[in-house]
Structures are given as structure tokens and as C-alpha cells.
Design an enzyme around this catalytic site. Sequence first.
Site: not given
Length: 251
Positions: A59, A204
Site C-alpha cells: 500500500d 507498505h
Amino acid sequence: MRFIVIKAKYIVFAAAAVVLLAVMWSFTSRTVQVFNVNGREIPIYCVERGDNKIALTFDCAWNDDDIDEILDILDEYECKATFFVVGDWAQKYGDSLLKIKNRGHEIGNHSYNHADYTKLSSVQIDEDLAKCDSIIEEITGSQPKLVRAPSGGYNNTVIQTCEGRGDIYIQWSVDGIDYGDADPDGIYRRVCSNIKAGDIILLHNGTKYTAKVLPQILEKLTKSYELVTVPELIYTDNYIIDHTGCQKKAQ
């Protein structure tokens, strides 16, 4: 005249029967995309596979400081990943987004500015996704077809809105919890300890240690699994999703 009336009735009944059969066929043969548990629709968390494929996802919402490092590591291990990108991140770091695309990785929609989708209406969600799509398309030349809501926050409105747009909503089954002050050993353990074929891993970019521990993670995973993009992992038709969010081929 009575004979004609009777014939007309039979025609009407026959037509109704044909319509009913068509409707029944459409419901029994259509692709099932979500599973409903006590009124709550469940999207894809993982996939039941007969091979050794798994999907690594990132992400992107904070910065692009480690994008080059992450991409180089993925190249080194010959792995492809899926990057769920926030629209305003794409605006700020268009060069990095283009690098992700040009290095052969998949790009997904992660909202425009990381709003809580569970508090938005269907119209608001659609507009937000469309805004992110437009930015990504302007930079890369193509629109994403995968969606992951900010913080993974979804409800029926979110799922139904994505379905209505023709998008596929993707969650994850393995969470590295790699943000904040997460330590490298903890990230590695959470990703690698209970991994299985068909898992979707969440990491992430823009964190303290994700890029640093990524070689160790890939060194472990590539010994047993093939890392592919989400579209290469999931089934696009003739499937069901069970109550755990596991996507399976329909029998």
C-alpha cells in the site's frame, strides 16, 4: 372469438415461463463474486490454489523514499508485486508510479486521499475511486481494476460500489504490520511464519524497515513459493468466495 382468447392466454403463459427459466438460469450460472455472512458481504482475502503461487502487495500512501530500493529488490528476486496506490500519492510521486508500472508490477486503486470509505455513500466512494483512477491513467496510460479501501475498511456499500464499477475488491490474509515502530524481526515473523499457497501479503512502502527486511522475506518465500501479481493469483470467473474470504473455483 373464445378460441382466440384462450390461445392468447397460452401464449402469455408460455412467454412468462420462458422468462422465468431465463432468470433461473442466470442465477444458477452467474459468477458469484462475494459471500454473504449474516448480511455482510465478504471480498477476496486469499485464494484456494493447487500450486505454490502467493501475492505480495504494497500500500502506497506516505512517501516514495524507498520505492527504488523495493523495486530493485523485487527485480533481484525476480518477483512481481501489486501496489495499491493512493491518488494524491500518485500526484506527488508520478515518476515512482511510472517506475512501478514500467518494471512490470500491477497497480491498484487505494482511494484518492485515504478517506474512511465506511463513512461515505456509494456516490462519494465512486467519485473518489474515479478521481484516483483518472490520476493513475494519466500517468501510466491505464486504469486499475483492483481496489483496496484505506485501512482495509469496507462494508456492503463499499463492496457493491466496486462491483458496480466492474472493479475487484482485494483484502489480505497475511499482514506484516510493518508501519510505525515495527521491528524487522517482527515483520519477518508475521509474514513468513504461517504463509500458505494462495495467501495475499500486505506490506507498505514509506516505512522504517520494510525495504530493509524485504530481502530476508523474499529469500525465505522464494524457496517455496512463486510470487505473482494479484490478477495472476485470483480467478476472474466461475468462482465462489467462502465465509473466510477464500476465493475458490466453483464446482
